[in-house]
Design an enzyme around this catalytic site. Sequence first.
Site, PDB file in Angstrom:
ATOM      1  N   CYS A 162       0.551  -6.173   3.712  1.00 46.56           N
ATOM      2  CA  CYS A 162       1.581  -5.219   3.281  1.00 46.56           C
ATOM      3  C   CYS A 162       1.484  -4.058   4.252  1.00 46.56           C
ATOM      4  O   CYS A 162       0.563  -3.247   4.145  1.00 46.56           O
ATOM      5  CB  CYS A 162       1.348  -4.762   1.838  1.00 46.56           C
ATOM      6  SG  CYS A 162       2.447  -3.415   1.349  1.00 46.56           S
ATOM      7  N   CYS A 177       2.382  -0.404   2.349  1.00 46.56           N
ATOM      8  CA  CYS A 177       1.457   0.214   1.373  1.00 46.56           C
ATOM      9  C   CYS A 177       0.277  -0.735   1.194  1.00 46.56           C
ATOM     10  O   CYS A 177      -0.542  -0.844   2.109  1.00 46.56           O
ATOM     11  CB  CYS A 177       2.154   0.624   0.071  1.00 46.56           C
ATOM     12  SG  CYS A 177       3.226  -0.579  -0.713  1.00 46.56           S
ATOM     13  N   SER A 178       0.194  -1.445   0.066  1.00 47.16           N
ATOM     14  CA  SER A 178      -0.968  -2.315  -0.120  1.00 47.16           C
ATOM     15  C   SER A 178      -0.666  -3.337  -1.204  1.00 47.16           C
ATOM     16  O   SER A 178      -1.529  -3.664  -2.003  1.00 47.16           O
ATOM     17  CB  SER A 178      -2.183  -1.480  -0.496  1.00 47.16           C
ATOM     18  OG  SER A 178      -1.824  -0.619  -1.562  1.00 47.16           O
ATOM     19  N   CYS A 179       0.576  -3.839  -1.242  1.00 49.30           N
ATOM     20  CA  CYS A 179       1.006  -4.761  -2.294  1.00 49.30           C
ATOM     21  C   CYS A 179       0.108  -6.000  -2.305  1.00 49.30           C
ATOM     22  O   CYS A 179      -0.265  -6.515  -1.256  1.00 49.30           O
ATOM     23  CB  CYS A 179       2.452  -5.161  -2.058  1.00 49.30           C
ATOM     24  SG  CYS A 179       3.578  -3.752  -2.185  1.00 49.30           S
TER      25      CYS A 179
END
Lengths: 219, 212
Positions: B115, B118-120
């Site tokens: 991702c 962000c950090s999905c």
Amino acid sequence: MDGMHDLGGKQGFGPIDVNETDVPFHADWEGRMWAIAQCGGGRDGWTIDWWRHCRELIDPVDYLARPYFDSWMQAYTAAYIDSDTFTLEEIIKAKSDQTPVEPPEAIDTQQVLKDIQSQATRFDRPLAQTPQFEVGDCVNTKQLTTSHHTRLPAYTRGKPGIIHAYHGAHIFADACAKGSDRPEHIYSVAFNASDLWQESQNRKDRVFLDLWESYLEPA
Amino acid sequence: MPTFDPEKVSEIHQHLHSHLPSESALRVKALETVLVEKGLVNSQTIDAWVEAYSEEVGPKRGALIVAKAWCEPAFKAALLEDAVSAIDHLGYLGKATAHLKVVENTPLVHNLVVCTLCSCYPFSILGMAPNWYKTAAYRSRAVRDPRGVLTEFGVKIDNDIEIRVWDSTAELRYLVLPERPAGTGGLSEEALAALVSRNSMIGTDRVLEIKN
């Protein structure tokens, strides 16, 4: 927005720490921050993309230098202050200005496991409008720039791709960050790595992104 | 209600930068204290959430999904066709998996998930994301230099293998279905699941080792 968060393809970050200790949380405060994010109230009207935008708006030096869950603390705190859930002065003092209110009843781990199942939030919505593209269509991503939240990363702006899959209509992230639940058709778009990066050595390699229709135009 | 005003939030961030203590533990404690005093969260509930993600929800779930797909062709077909229904039957549907897709490694294809924005991550089947997944180094490089990234993880990908990088830019989430290691014909689903590394389901591991 062209923020520090838009990291795809940026250079100079060096090697990856592949030998980190394999534990869910590396400090107590990380676990507590994650948990607060899962169960805290006082978020009427928040949307996932508004929260993402609040995190993107962190000072770029802080965004890169401070620990990951620390940035969650700051994003949640900023969003709470914006919503008047508490004030800047209260968080600085770490104390509510009002007489403490009885907290909600505690739940146990078994109930938490049920709550996690209820967090399977769907973002697909009905949309009467016909999709503009079909699987196999050649498209270009638009050269979109905005100071607001968007999910078209800079490294895929103005690039040729092929529609790989169609996923129906999902709430449009850019609108969601402004509180709207307006849907748009969404597609997985395949890009040749060599169209994104001149130095890409393997012509077979591809990068896939899930992109909303208004990011795309016919090639 | 939120204002949805980025300028206002930028200004709040500047104040927070100037006035909050530097130590992360103190910052999070301040947030928890204020939310508790406002009646918005219960500290015992926070304990329960930490325990759930420390003990119950983790990559073991993903590994069981993979092992089942290796053993049952009908389940594998269902998983690749409609991963959401398939994991729902196992009771694993939940946070961030309502639009899950499973992508399959083959002798000629290797999948890698990132991702960049962000950090999905598919929390309900893989638990907490590893730190490296959330770092600027991984997020910046996975889409531009996947072969270099994989080399750092000790994974060598031959040039005739196509790498497919999945950048999770929307609410779809991706689980990599690694290849079943050779010589595991007699193993039970449980024994097979023990061979499935967390990294192999993100794509930073490829050839799974048979443990003795």
